[in-house]
Scaffold this motif. Sequence first.
Motif, PDB file in Angstrom:
ATOM      1  N   LYS A   1      56.694   1.979  19.183  1.00 33.91           N
ATOM      2  CA  LYS A   1      56.153   1.621  20.503  1.00 33.91           C
ATOM      3  C   LYS A   1      55.790   0.140  20.553  1.00 33.91           C
ATOM      4  O   LYS A   1      56.071  -0.549  21.547  1.00 33.91           O
ATOM      5  CB  LYS A   1      54.933   2.483  20.799  1.00 33.91           C
ATOM      6  CG  LYS A   1      54.322   2.191  22.171  1.00 33.91           C
ATOM      7  CD  LYS A   1      53.181   3.119  22.483  1.00 33.91           C
ATOM      8  CE  LYS A   1      52.603   2.798  23.875  1.00 33.91           C
ATOM      9  NZ  LYS A   1      51.503   3.720  24.237  1.00 33.91           N
ATOM     10  N   ILE A   2      55.184  -0.361  19.474  1.00 36.66           N
ATOM     11  CA  ILE A   2      54.769  -1.771  19.451  1.00 36.66           C
ATOM     12  C   ILE A   2      55.975  -2.705  19.477  1.00 36.66           C
ATOM     13  O   ILE A   2      55.995  -3.708  20.196  1.00 36.66           O
ATOM     14  CB  ILE A   2      53.904  -2.048  18.204  1.00 36.66           C
ATOM     15  CG1 ILE A   2      52.564  -1.312  18.324  1.00 36.66           C
ATOM     16  CG2 ILE A   2      53.675  -3.547  18.013  1.00 36.66           C
ATOM     17  CD1 ILE A   2      51.760  -1.304  17.041  1.00 36.66           C
ATOM     18  N   THR A   3      56.997  -2.384  18.696  1.00 37.99           N
ATOM     19  CA  THR A   3      58.173  -3.259  18.611  1.00 37.99           C
ATOM     20  C   THR A   3      59.150  -3.060  19.763  1.00 37.99           C
ATOM     21  O   THR A   3      59.962  -3.943  20.056  1.00 37.99           O
ATOM     22  CB  THR A   3      58.941  -3.016  17.295  1.00 37.99           C
ATOM     23  OG1 THR A   3      59.390  -1.645  17.257  1.00 37.99           O
ATOM     24  CG2 THR A   3      58.053  -3.295  16.084  1.00 37.99           C
ATOM     25  N   GLY A   4      59.089  -1.883  20.379  1.00 30.64           N
ATOM     26  CA  GLY A   4      60.045  -1.571  21.439  1.00 30.64           C
ATOM     27  C   GLY A   4      61.408  -1.178  20.924  1.00 30.64           C
ATOM     28  O   GLY A   4      62.357  -1.002  21.698  1.00 30.64           O
ATOM     29  N   ILE A   5      61.531  -1.010  19.603  1.00 33.36           N
ATOM     30  CA  ILE A   5      62.814  -0.639  19.002  1.00 33.36           C
ATOM     31  C   ILE A   5      62.920   0.886  18.952  1.00 33.36           C
ATOM     32  O   ILE A   5      61.997   1.557  18.468  1.00 33.36           O
ATOM     33  CB  ILE A   5      62.944  -1.223  17.584  1.00 33.36           C
ATOM     34  CG1 ILE A   5      62.868  -2.749  17.645  1.00 33.36           C
ATOM     35  CG2 ILE A   5      64.251  -0.777  16.928  1.00 33.36           C
ATOM     36  CD1 ILE A   5      62.836  -3.411  16.277  1.00 33.36           C
ATOM     37  N   PRO A   6      64.010   1.469  19.421  1.00 31.68           N
ATOM     38  CA  PRO A   6      64.151   2.924  19.425  1.00 31.68           C
ATOM     39  C   PRO A   6      64.044   3.518  18.012  1.00 31.68           C
ATOM     40  O   PRO A   6      64.551   2.932  17.052  1.00 31.68           O
ATOM     41  CB  PRO A   6      65.557   3.148  20.002  1.00 31.68           C
ATOM     42  CG  PRO A   6      65.845   1.910  20.778  1.00 31.68           C
ATOM     43  CD  PRO A   6      65.168   0.791  20.044  1.00 31.68           C
ATOM     44  N   LEU A   7      63.389   4.661  17.925  1.00 26.74           N
ATOM     45  CA  LEU A   7      63.222   5.372  16.655  1.00 26.74           C
ATOM     46  C   LEU A   7      63.917   6.718  16.762  1.00 26.74           C
ATOM     47  O   LEU A   7      63.579   7.542  17.618  1.00 26.74           O
ATOM     48  CB  LEU A   7      61.732   5.577  16.342  1.00 26.74           C
ATOM     49  CG  LEU A   7      61.409   6.368  15.067  1.00 26.74           C
ATOM     50  CD1 LEU A   7      61.806   5.556  13.832  1.00 26.74           C
ATOM     51  CD2 LEU A   7      59.925   6.737  15.020  1.00 26.74           C
ATOM     52  N   ARG A   8      64.883   6.939  15.878  1.00 25.86           N
ATOM     53  CA  ARG A   8      65.598   8.219  15.835  1.00 25.86           C
ATOM     54  C   ARG A   8      64.994   9.062  14.707  1.00 25.86           C
ATOM     55  O   ARG A   8      64.926   8.617  13.559  1.00 25.86           O
ATOM     56  CB  ARG A   8      67.089   7.985  15.615  1.00 25.86           C
ATOM     57  CG  ARG A   8      67.702   7.051  16.651  1.00 25.86           C
ATOM     58  CD  ARG A   8      69.210   7.013  16.525  1.00 25.86           C
ATOM     59  NE  ARG A   8      69.786   8.309  16.860  1.00 25.86           N
ATOM     60  CZ  ARG A   8      71.036   8.675  16.574  1.00 25.86           C
ATOM     61  NH1 ARG A   8      71.819   7.846  15.906  1.00 25.86           N
ATOM     62  NH2 ARG A   8      71.491   9.852  16.916  1.00 25.86           N
ATOM     63  N   ILE A   9      64.593  10.279  15.032  1.00 24.07           N
ATOM     64  CA  ILE A   9      63.865  11.148  14.112  1.00 24.07           C
ATOM     65  C   ILE A   9      64.761  12.327  13.733  1.00 24.07           C
ATOM     66  O   ILE A   9      65.304  13.015  14.602  1.00 24.07           O
ATOM     67  CB  ILE A   9      62.571  11.658  14.775  1.00 24.07           C
ATOM     68  CG1 ILE A   9      61.672  10.466  15.135  1.00 24.07           C
ATOM     69  CG2 ILE A   9      61.841  12.647  13.878  1.00 24.07           C
ATOM     70  CD1 ILE A   9      60.577  10.804  16.129  1.00 24.07           C
ATOM     71  N   PHE A  10      64.900  12.550  12.425  1.00 32.04           N
ATOM     72  CA  PHE A  10      65.728  13.649  11.926  1.00 32.04           C
ATOM     73  C   PHE A  10      64.927  14.470  10.926  1.00 32.04           C
ATOM     74  O   PHE A  10      64.179  13.911  10.116  1.00 32.04           O
ATOM     75  CB  PHE A  10      66.983  13.112  11.238  1.00 32.04           C
ATOM     76  CG  PHE A  10      67.832  12.213  12.092  1.00 32.04           C
ATOM     77  CD1 PHE A  10      68.689  12.729  13.032  1.00 32.04           C
ATOM     78  CD2 PHE A  10      67.752  10.831  11.946  1.00 32.04           C
ATOM     79  CE1 PHE A  10      69.473  11.893  13.827  1.00 32.04           C
ATOM     80  CE2 PHE A  10      68.523   9.984  12.729  1.00 32.04           C
ATOM     81  CZ  PHE A  10      69.388  10.516  13.669  1.00 32.04           C
ATOM     82  N   GLY A  11      65.103  15.779  10.962  1.00 31.58           N
ATOM     83  CA  GLY A  11      64.446  16.607   9.964  1.00 31.58           C
ATOM     84  C   GLY A  11      64.019  17.957  10.511  1.00 31.58           C
ATOM     85  O   GLY A  11      64.118  18.234  11.713  1.00 31.58           O
ATOM     86  N   LYS A  12      63.528  18.777   9.612  1.00 36.46           N
ATOM     87  CA  LYS A  12      63.089  20.124   9.949  1.00 36.46           C
ATOM     88  C   LYS A  12      61.834  20.083  10.813  1.00 36.46           C
ATOM     89  O   LYS A  12      60.852  19.439  10.462  1.00 36.46           O
ATOM     90  CB  LYS A  12      62.805  20.906   8.661  1.00 36.46           C
ATOM     91  CG  LYS A  12      62.308  22.329   8.882  1.00 36.46           C
ATOM     92  CD  LYS A  12      63.401  23.221   9.400  1.00 36.46           C
ATOM     93  CE  LYS A  12      62.922  24.656   9.511  1.00 36.46           C
ATOM     94  NZ  LYS A  12      63.958  25.546  10.050  1.00 36.46           N
ATOM     95  N   MET A  13      61.859  20.792  11.946  1.00 41.88           N
ATOM     96  CA  MET A  13      60.693  20.898  12.812  1.00 41.88           C
ATOM     97  C   MET A  13      59.775  21.976  12.236  1.00 41.88           C
ATOM     98  O   MET A  13      59.814  23.139  12.621  1.00 41.88           O
ATOM     99  CB  MET A  13      61.122  21.253  14.237  1.00 41.88           C
ATOM    100  CG  MET A  13      59.975  21.334  15.225  1.00 41.88           C
ATOM    101  SD  MET A  13      59.159  19.752  15.534  1.00 41.88           S
ATOM    102  CE  MET A  13      60.417  18.905  16.510  1.00 41.88           C
TER     103      MET A  13
END
Length: 352
Positions: free
Chosen positions: A206-218
């Motif tokens: 959020k601070i950098t404005g760079i998109p974050l892609r999240i992968f893994g077991k929910m």
Amino acid sequence: MKLLFLSTPVGCLGSGQGGGVELTLQNVAQEMRKRGHEVQVVAPVGSVLGDIRIVGIAGNLQVPAQSQGRDLPICLPDNSVLANMCEYVRQEQTNYDLIVNFAYDWLPFYLTPFFRCPIAHFISMGSMSVALDRIMTDVAQKFPEAIAVYTLSQAATFPFAESCHILGSGIDLDLYQFCPQPGESLAWLGRIAPEKALEDAVAAAKITGIPLRIFGKMQDRDYWQQICQDYPDAPVEYGGFLSTVELQRELGQCRAMLMTPRWVEAFGNVVIEAFACGVPVIAYRLGGPAEIVRDGKTGFLVEPGSVTGLVEAIQRINEIDRYACRQQAEAEYSLAALGDRFEIWFNQVRQS
């Protein structure tokens, strides 16, 4: 050797519920078979492990140790899949040269002196429980060669640290393609659960404005929903729990991977998966990742809990040579190197 592997009892192999130990078990089994050893795996029914033979055992899954308190008493659910797996191993033990336990649980350690076949215990997490630490210490004293861990940081969480064989980890590098030209996104990879502190990575995005892609077991949906409520405007996307082939394709396109655990991560297989794709890793200076990431060369290490540190490292990510990341994976974390370490340990347990 004829090897019988006892799997994690917290979920089916292939589900991701067991975390990094699933990948370790698969890779060790694959490499042992390649070397001519016979391998059979005992695991909860429904497990999948490529073409490796699995005996599926029915029963109720065990509650993961990391979700319980340190002082809680040992307990098993009714019709415990772990107890049922141990009973199968007891009945079949004379057909094998070595039992290899990957279950992070009290019962296999307690049963060790009662088996005729030697047992090698690979511990996949740091200290979680007083009762479990006590029984593991007992085994370490009675069977000095029988316990192995990933890293020195992990070993240091136990009272029997000096008895631990340090084996590290490894992956099938042929499955991971090097990506020299990434996109703009960052990645976060792991079980979505409170001890992984995903919210720190979301805050940095959020601070950098760079998109974050999240992968893994929910693993903890309530935890995920709370993050979404707390950071409604953060540029994040949940990509699901992917197969290795799909994951490496998506991960390789990312500029860097963030690793933000609030506990002592025993190793962090996701670090070497990222390196194999050429992806630098920004990790908290805590546990296994602090032994893997070469600060300033294959990523950056920042103080645990410091979102500011994550942001500063993200801003410097172009200083990292992506090829250096792939080179480290090839030099230190191949299946051949992993197989050498495990094979030596197996022979030491058998001869002790």
